[in-house]
Enzyme design. Sequence first.
Site, mmCIF file in Angstrom:
data_model
loop_
_atom_site.group_PDB
_atom_site.id
_atom_site.type_symbol
_atom_site.label_atom_id
_atom_site.label_comp_id
_atom_site.label_asym_id
_atom_site.label_seq_id
_atom_site.Cartn_x
_atom_site.Cartn_y
_atom_site.Cartn_z
ATOM 1 N N SER A 175 0.823 -1.212 0.000
ATOM 2 C CA SER A 175 0.000 0.000 0.000
ATOM 3 C C SER A 175 0.858 1.264 0.000
ATOM 4 O O SER A 175 1.983 1.257 0.500
ATOM 5 C CB SER A 175 -0.894 0.025 1.248
ATOM 6 O OG SER A 175 -2.106 -0.629 1.025
ATOM 7 N N ALA A 219 1.300 8.495 -1.004
ATOM 8 C CA ALA A 219 0.510 9.601 -1.522
ATOM 9 C C ALA A 219 1.437 10.764 -1.860
ATOM 10 O O ALA A 219 2.192 11.246 -1.012
ATOM 11 C CB ALA A 219 -0.529 10.031 -0.492
ATOM 12 N N GLN A 255 0.440 6.984 -5.955
ATOM 13 C CA GLN A 255 -0.866 7.524 -5.592
ATOM 14 C C GLN A 255 -0.776 9.046 -5.650
ATOM 15 O O GLN A 255 -0.053 9.661 -4.864
ATOM 16 C CB GLN A 255 -1.259 7.068 -4.187
ATOM 17 C CG GLN A 255 -2.661 7.455 -3.771
ATOM 18 C CD GLN A 255 -2.967 7.030 -2.344
ATOM 19 O OE1 GLN A 255 -2.413 7.591 -1.396
ATOM 20 N NE2 GLN A 255 -3.816 6.022 -2.190
ATOM 21 N N TYR A 297 -9.557 13.190 1.916
ATOM 22 C CA TYR A 297 -8.773 14.164 1.173
ATOM 23 C C TYR A 297 -9.624 14.769 0.049
ATOM 24 O O TYR A 297 -10.806 14.488 -0.073
ATOM 25 C CB TYR A 297 -7.468 13.526 0.696
ATOM 26 C CG TYR A 297 -6.637 13.036 1.865
ATOM 27 C CD1 TYR A 297 -6.348 13.891 2.932
ATOM 28 C CD2 TYR A 297 -6.186 11.723 1.941
ATOM 29 C CE1 TYR A 297 -5.622 13.455 4.035
ATOM 30 C CE2 TYR A 297 -5.467 11.281 3.045
ATOM 31 C CZ TYR A 297 -5.187 12.149 4.080
ATOM 32 O OH TYR A 297 -4.488 11.712 5.178
ATOM 33 N N ARG A 353 -8.439 5.167 -5.642
ATOM 34 C CA ARG A 353 -8.606 4.748 -4.249
ATOM 35 C C ARG A 353 -9.865 5.425 -3.725
ATOM 36 O O ARG A 353 -10.016 6.639 -3.868
ATOM 37 C CB ARG A 353 -7.397 5.176 -3.414
ATOM 38 C CG ARG A 353 -7.446 4.770 -1.918
ATOM 39 C CD ARG A 353 -7.175 3.293 -1.746
ATOM 40 N NE ARG A 353 -7.000 2.903 -0.350
ATOM 41 C CZ ARG A 353 -5.824 2.643 0.223
ATOM 42 N NH1 ARG A 353 -4.708 2.800 -0.456
ATOM 43 N NH2 ARG A 353 -5.762 2.248 1.473
ATOM 44 N N ARG A 412 0.590 -1.772 7.433
ATOM 45 C CA ARG A 412 1.286 -1.992 8.703
ATOM 46 C C ARG A 412 1.923 -3.384 8.760
ATOM 47 O O ARG A 412 3.016 -3.553 9.308
ATOM 48 C CB ARG A 412 0.327 -1.801 9.871
ATOM 49 C CG ARG A 412 -0.147 -0.358 10.052
ATOM 50 C CD ARG A 412 -1.235 -0.273 11.097
ATOM 51 N NE ARG A 412 -1.670 1.098 11.360
ATOM 52 C CZ ARG A 412 -2.580 1.749 10.651
ATOM 53 N NH1 ARG A 412 -3.161 1.156 9.611
ATOM 54 N NH2 ARG A 412 -2.917 2.985 10.952
#
Length: 370
Positions: free
Chosen positions: A22, A57, A100, A182, A230, A324
Amino acid sequence: MSTLFSPFSLGTVTLRNRIVVSPMCQYSAEDGQVGDWHMMHLGGLALSGAGLLFIEASAVEADGRITPGDVGLYSDATEAALGKVINAFRKYSKIPVAIQLAHAGRKSSSRAPWEGGQLIPIGEGGWQTEAPSAVPHAEGEHPPTALDKAGLARLRDAFAESARRAHRLGIEVIELHAAHGYLLHQFLSPLANKRDDEYGGSLENRMRFPLEVFDAVRAALPADKVVGMRVSATDWVAGGWDLEQCTAFARALTQHGCRFIDVSSGGVSPLQQISLGPGYQVGFAEHIRKETGMPTIAVGLITEPEQAEAIVASGQADMVALARAILYDPHWPWHAAAKLGGTVEAPQQYWRSQPRDQKALFGNTLIGQR
């Protein structure tokens, strides 16, 4: 045969397996430019054995950064810095790379998580934020400026220009960030979007600007470039963005050439009430995949190899993304392959590390030593 370790074609890009790293913000850039930390961080993840590596991002404007330490891709300097890191790890890894592209909207100008994450006042190094409407994210925060038509045009162009920069760097997959509260998510959610023009009110109107941004990015790139989105499937707040609206948005995206949907949730309101648990967002990805036929990436508390295998083998999603879990165990794909009978790509410098009862793990013959 493990489904998790079977290839998957994402448009013109073939992934060796269904494991995705990710995009994970590191809040460690300087003036939007990646540096030594990213060389180590992304270099290690490029050797993880995953099928696809996302760069975190990356803001399309300096003022679109979540924090002053966010990565950007909005200038020659930010492009050159990112290119240096990508070129370094590409010498040792064939992993396809994704990025991203994002704008934080009213959640920009914030402190890093380890500094509390609050909005930074303008007099203390922060900046004036922009959003669909002059509605702050949290009570007591300085309100953002509502974007006018010129601002919307500027942002469309900024996303398109950042996409061109990503293409020049040889990045194979581009994802637009319309999740986690966002800017693009702010347009979608009635909690943040209070406009009374053609960009607010009805679902069709709230989807308009994110779709215009997608179209601008799509038009800026070669026709075979893989572009996805996303999304947050729900705001977890009554009266907010929800799964049915998100599914309608996904249907619209299919008509605009979107190649995949990366399905997360939440982030637009501090009032959210999230029901956490292993794989708590997987059902959202499953629903969107079933209703639209779009390839989906499932995310959220996916930690065990058997869990990831079940998700893709049962058709709940086409890929699983780890955040994570793969930071905690950067060779998670190696260990999953050992459990599930798969193989992973590893650099030859590491070939001798495979256990002797897993001689096919790296797809090579175990080598000896003089």
